[in-house]
Design a protein around this motif. Structure first.
Motif, mmCIF file in Angstrom:
data_model
loop_
_atom_site.group_PDB
_atom_site.id
_atom_site.type_symbol
_atom_site.label_atom_id
_atom_site.label_comp_id
_atom_site.label_asym_id
_atom_site.label_seq_id
_atom_site.Cartn_x
_atom_site.Cartn_y
_atom_site.Cartn_z
ATOM 1 N N ARG A 157 1.621 -0.340 -13.143
ATOM 2 C CA ARG A 157 1.515 -0.926 -11.811
ATOM 3 C C ARG A 157 1.411 -2.451 -11.871
ATOM 4 N N TYR A 160 5.214 -3.431 -12.158
ATOM 5 C CA TYR A 160 6.240 -2.662 -11.442
ATOM 6 C C TYR A 160 5.804 -2.242 -10.032
ATOM 7 N N ARG A 161 4.707 -2.788 -9.552
ATOM 8 C CA ARG A 161 4.212 -2.346 -8.239
ATOM 9 C C ARG A 161 5.177 -2.688 -7.103
ATOM 10 N N TYR A 167 8.827 2.192 -10.803
ATOM 11 C CA TYR A 167 7.442 2.456 -11.199
ATOM 12 C C TYR A 167 7.182 3.959 -11.314
#
Length: 332
Positions: A157, A160-161, A167
């Motif tokens: 996260r 890649y949030r 994600y």
């Protein structure tokens, strides 16, 4: 951003290598310990050291060198539930328990069909010591819920949030390969999709931790209930035994699984999904958002290549471990 992803992927690569080395060492010393001791030592090292202490330490020293504790909690998605959210998450957990069992049955059926033989492992004798159920709930349910989620739904996260699809898929794939066991790879990937989706829609890693705990705790309580003759505690085992006793029951179980997935999605949609696009625009330069690199473009492209190379190497190790366990099971 790409530099951060490269560092994150390197951190997760270190986690995978640490897990692999731990497995090798434990296999060498297993002859000097009882089966329960092997399980508890391996669980302690793999969960606490490899999937919690290691990634959290490297987060502060490698990914975000100047991060505060508050920044860590925000990056990993630790926050309080809003009113009514906890009840919804528990409902998601119950649905996940059923769907996970169905996926596990499909996985086991397919492997048996191709001639895979499962390794025999002795169940914990709860009748000899009732306190072992508490220990197993801690080692098998609570630790994985905290540590595995931290290393997957939390760690990924960080970078890649703002890319929810990537994600969800990436953290789920790594989660399934991390088990390094072909007997678990399919249903753990599917559960990874459930866990990561819950984090995306709630913005809270505690949601996946609770669901993960519920699934694993159910297995422990089912074994305990079967040994002491409690139909209530062993209700899942009793239910699925009846369900899979006939062809109609098996068909019904599949239909019920799709119904469960439908309601899982409905409950997820009831959460207010985080507005990733607005957050991305607010927190990152538009040049990076659009992929038009106005400054340090070569360095960013180079970092992107390194990031992909590290992730490819990590996936390769996971695939090799699963191929090994598959081959071992077919030749056993």
């Amino acid at each position: 951003m790409e530099n951060e992803k490269a560092r994150l992927n390197l951190v997760y690569y270190a986690v995978v290598i640490a897990l692999l080395l731990t497995s090798i060492v434990i296999n060498y010393v297993a002859d000097y310990m009882s089966s329960n001791q092997v399980t508890y030592v391996f669980t302690t090292l793999s969960q606490i050291v490899c999937m919690f202490i290691l990634p959290v330490t490297l987060y502060f020293t490698t990914i975000k060198g100047k991060a505060s504790v508050r920044g860590f909690l925000d990056d990993f998605g630790f926050k309080r539930f809003k009113k009514g959210e906890l009840i919804k998450v528990i409902a998601l957990g119950f649905i996940a328990i059923y769907v996970n069992t169905c996926f596990a049955q499909v996985n086991a059926g397919f492997l048996s069909l191709i001639g895979y033989k499962y390794s025999s492992s002795a169940s914990t004798d709860y009748l000899a010591n009732g306190w072992l159920v508490v220990l197993d709930l801690f080692m098998t349910a609570l630790l994985p819920a905290i540590c595995e989620e931290t290393a997957h739904r939390g760690l990924f996260r960080v970078s890649y949030r703002f890319e929810p699809v990537k994600y969800i898929l990436l953290s789920s794939l790594m989660f399934s390969l991390m088990h390094q066991n072909i007997a678990q790879v399919f249903y753990t990937f599917m559960m990874g999709l459930f866990f990561a989706s819950a984090v995306v829609f709630t913005g809270n890693i505690k949601a996946s931790m609770i669901m993960h705990f519920m699934i694993n705790a159910t297995e422990v309580l089912n074994d305990f209930g079967a040994q002491i003759g409690s139909t209530v505690l062993a209700s899942k085992r009793v239910f699925f035994s009846l369900l899979y006793s006939s062809v109609i029951g098996r068909i019904f179980s599949v239909v019920l699984a799709f119904v469960g997935i439908y309601f899982f999605i409905k409950i997820l949609m009831s959460f207010r999904k985080e507005d990733y696009e607005k957050q991305s625009i607010r927190e990152f330069p538009s040049s990076i958002q659009t992929g038009v690199l106005k400054k340090d473009g070569f360095l960013t492209i180079k970092a992107n290549g390194v990031s992909k190379a590290i992730m490819t190497a990590t996936i390769f190790i996971g695939v090799c471990c699963n191929i090994f366990t598959l081959t071992w099971g077919l030749l056993r």
